[in-house]
Design a protein around this motif. Sequence first.
Motif, PDB file in Angstrom:
ATOM      1  N   ALA A  22      57.606  88.817  22.915  1.00 12.15           N
ATOM      2  CA  ALA A  22      58.268  87.524  22.773  1.00 12.15           C
ATOM      3  C   ALA A  22      58.919  87.415  21.394  1.00 12.15           C
ATOM      4  O   ALA A  22      58.346  87.839  20.394  1.00 12.15           O
ATOM      5  N   SER A  28      65.572  82.258  23.782  1.00 12.95           N
ATOM      6  CA  SER A  28      65.880  83.448  24.562  1.00 12.95           C
ATOM      7  C   SER A  28      65.974  83.100  26.029  1.00 12.95           C
ATOM      8  O   SER A  28      65.365  82.136  26.495  1.00 12.95           O
ATOM      9  N   ILE A  30      64.977  84.192  29.753  1.00 12.99           N
ATOM     10  CA  ILE A  30      64.021  85.008  30.501  1.00 12.99           C
ATOM     11  C   ILE A  30      64.592  85.117  31.904  1.00 12.99           C
ATOM     12  O   ILE A  30      64.704  84.129  32.623  1.00 12.99           O
ATOM     13  N   PHE A  35      62.401  89.168  28.971  1.00 11.28           N
ATOM     14  CA  PHE A  35      63.163  88.584  27.875  1.00 11.28           C
ATOM     15  C   PHE A  35      64.506  89.290  27.769  1.00 11.28           C
ATOM     16  O   PHE A  35      64.579  90.517  27.807  1.00 11.28           O
ATOM     17  N   TYR A  64      63.340  80.193  26.771  1.00  9.50           N
ATOM     18  CA  TYR A  64      62.126  80.309  25.966  1.00  9.50           C
ATOM     19  C   TYR A  64      62.405  79.812  24.554  1.00  9.50           C
ATOM     20  O   TYR A  64      63.326  80.288  23.881  1.00  9.50           O
ATOM     21  N   ASP A  65      61.633  78.830  24.115  1.00  8.25           N
ATOM     22  CA  ASP A  65      61.722  78.307  22.750  1.00  8.25           C
ATOM     23  C   ASP A  65      60.642  79.001  21.926  1.00  8.25           C
ATOM     24  O   ASP A  65      59.449  78.791  22.145  1.00  8.25           O
ATOM     25  N   ALA A  66      61.052  79.834  20.975  1.00  7.68           N
ATOM     26  CA  ALA A  66      60.095  80.632  20.206  1.00  7.68           C
ATOM     27  C   ALA A  66      59.275  79.787  19.240  1.00  7.68           C
ATOM     28  O   ALA A  66      58.138  80.129  18.935  1.00  7.68           O
ATOM     29  N   ARG A  69      56.871  78.043  21.671  1.00  5.18           N
ATOM     30  CA  ARG A  69      56.375  78.972  22.686  1.00  5.18           C
ATOM     31  C   ARG A  69      56.315  78.337  24.066  1.00  5.18           C
ATOM     32  O   ARG A  69      55.325  78.468  24.794  1.00  5.18           O
ATOM     33  N   ARG A  71      58.313  77.798  27.813  1.00  3.45           N
ATOM     34  CA  ARG A  71      59.324  78.273  28.761  1.00  3.45           C
ATOM     35  C   ARG A  71      59.718  77.093  29.639  1.00  3.45           C
ATOM     36  O   ARG A  71      58.874  76.474  30.262  1.00  3.45           O
TER      37      ARG A  71
END
Length: 75
Positions: A22, A28, A30, A35, A64-66, A69, A71
């Motif tokens: 991740a 990102s 998915i 990813f 996806y928000d890093a 975290r 989705r």
Amino acid sequence: MKKPTMQVEEIEPRTIQRADVAPTDGFSLIVDGHFKTRYESETAARAAGAELLDRFPMLQILIYDAATRVRSPLQ
């Protein structure tokens, strides 16, 4: 007779993003559980995901928000 060799000035190192790890920052896509491309903003990620979903409606695409975290499905 020897052939002249071309010299490469400098080769820039590639930044390879692994599909099984991740990302730590940004947003990102998915696609079907893998990813893919990383984006700086959520709007850019949603726009790219929407375009991909228009072309291939059978795909399952999540954003996806890093930072958090999380989705979230593309709507």
